[in-house]
Design a protein around this motif. Structure first.
Motif, short mmCIF file in Angstrom:
data_model
loop_
_atom_site.label_atom_id
_atom_site.label_comp_id
_atom_site.label_asym_id
_atom_site.label_seq_id
_atom_site.Cartn_x
_atom_site.Cartn_y
_atom_site.Cartn_z
N ASP A 100 -45.90 -16.12 -14.35
CA ASP A 100 -46.44 -15.66 -15.65
C ASP A 100 -45.36 -16.20 -16.69
O ASP A 100 -45.67 -16.64 -17.79
CB ASP A 100 -46.81 -14.35 -15.80
N ASN A 101 -44.05 -15.94 -16.21
CA ASN A 101 -43.00 -16.35 -17.12
C ASN A 101 -42.77 -17.75 -17.50
O ASN A 101 -42.63 -18.18 -18.40
CB ASN A 101 -41.71 -15.38 -16.73
N VAL A 102 -42.99 -18.45 -16.40
CA VAL A 102 -43.03 -19.89 -16.58
C VAL A 102 -44.11 -20.54 -17.36
O VAL A 102 -43.87 -21.26 -18.26
CB VAL A 102 -42.91 -20.54 -15.12
N LEU A 103 -45.23 -19.67 -17.37
CA LEU A 103 -46.43 -20.13 -18.01
C LEU A 103 -46.14 -19.51 -19.46
O LEU A 103 -46.58 -20.56 -20.37
CB LEU A 103 -47.75 -19.18 -17.80
N TRP A 104 -45.58 -18.60 -19.74
CA TRP A 104 -45.03 -18.21 -21.19
C TRP A 104 -44.04 -19.40 -21.66
O TRP A 104 -44.27 -19.86 -22.83
CB TRP A 104 -44.39 -17.11 -21.03
N ALA A 105 -43.32 -19.97 -21.01
CA ALA A 105 -42.32 -20.97 -21.41
C ALA A 105 -43.02 -22.12 -21.85
O ALA A 105 -42.73 -22.96 -22.97
CB ALA A 105 -41.53 -21.16 -20.48
N GLY A 106 -44.21 -22.50 -20.90
CA GLY A 106 -45.08 -23.77 -21.28
C GLY A 106 -45.65 -23.47 -22.67
O GLY A 106 -45.79 -24.50 -23.50
N LYS A 107 -46.50 -22.29 -22.86
CA LYS A 107 -47.32 -22.02 -24.04
C LYS A 107 -46.57 -22.05 -25.35
O LYS A 107 -47.05 -22.41 -26.40
CB LYS A 107 -47.99 -20.72 -23.76
N THR A 108 -45.06 -21.33 -25.08
CA THR A 108 -44.38 -21.33 -26.34
C THR A 108 -43.45 -22.82 -26.69
O THR A 108 -42.92 -22.86 -28.03
CB THR A 108 -43.33 -20.23 -26.36
#
Length: 262
Positions: A100-108
């Motif tokens: 989920d943290n990696v996904l946050w980095a992708g979305k931002t």
């Protein structure tokens, strides 16, 4: 590590509140769409849902450390079934939060070339495994409590009534099917199921933390099943389940005695 875990625990209530808002938006958007609401309103609700989801991902940064600490504590439990279920569940939660943290980095935009669909599917798989283990733990605890309740008097209905007439000579040597021809075995099975259901109801009514944890995990289970296309239920049902489990999580934070231990 301990100071980070303490700091992170203070933000759990806010994260659960944002989670409730997110799934409330999902449910509201589905309801308005079915009611024929305008496209502009639906777009605003979806944008609000996306923003709240992004804020939740930001608030979950570092939650993997808390899940690993919980796994380290659970590995010392004396009951082998609880030790296995709780420890592996926390490890799956740690992997879920990491994805989920990696996904946050992708979305931002921090990782612009990230395959968000792939990482989203991966995170939901870890989430699903954690929920299955949580439900296994709940079922195991229900089984233990039902056995304890049965030994303490919950199975009294299995004994014959003292006012019943004594069996005739040789009758006790015959099987139930011989003594009671016809639907007697079916009736016996029905009576047994009714006793088990009454025992289950008694156990859950007397153990609110276990009941809340069971209902919350069951509600959450439909979310990854829907996201992974394993069992499609639709955004309305997912929103209702997510909102219900979020409210139950907030209750366990407001009233710590409702949290299932260990």
């Amino acid at each position: 590590m301990d100071s980070w875990v303490r700091f992170n625990a203070q933000s759990q209530a806010k994260e659960k509140l944002f989670r409730a808002v997110q799934y409330a938006c999902t449910l509201l958007g589905y309801t308005l769409q079915k009611g024929g609401a305008g496209g502009d309103l639906l777009t605003k609700i979806k944008q609000l849902e996306a923003h709240v989801s992004l804020v939740r991902k930001l608030m979950r940064l570092g939650n993997s450390a808390e899940a690993l600490e919980a796994a380290k504590r659970a590995i010392h439990l004396s009951d082998c079934v609880l030790r296995l279920c709780i420890t592996v569940s926390h490890l799956n939660r740690a992997m879920y939060f990491a994805c989920d943290n990696v996904l946050w980095a992708g979305k931002t935009g921090v990782l612009p070339k990230l395959d968000q669909t792939k990482w989203s599917q991966r995170s939901f798989r870890y989430y699903l495994f954690a929920l299955i283990l949580n439900l296994t733990r709940d079922a195991y605890e229900v089984k233990l409590l039902m056995e304890r309740e049965s030994r303490s008097g919950g199975g009294k209905g299995a004994w014959p009534s003292p006012s019943a007439p004594p069996p005739e000579a040789g009758e006790e040597l015959r099987s139930p099917a011989q003594r009671f021809p016809g639907p007697a075995p079916v009736s016996a099975l029905t009576n047994r199921l009714q006793r088990e259901l009454r025992l289950l109801t008694t156990v859950l009514r007397c153990n609110p933390p276990l009941l809340l944890d069971l209902v919350r995990n069951l509600c959450d289970l439909f979310i990854p099943l829907d996201r992974l296309d394993l069992y499609r239920t639709g955004p309305g049902f997912v929103g209702a389940c997510g909102l219900t489990s979020s409210v139950l999580s907030l209750l366990t934070i407001l009233y710590p005695w409702l949290k299932l231990k260990p």
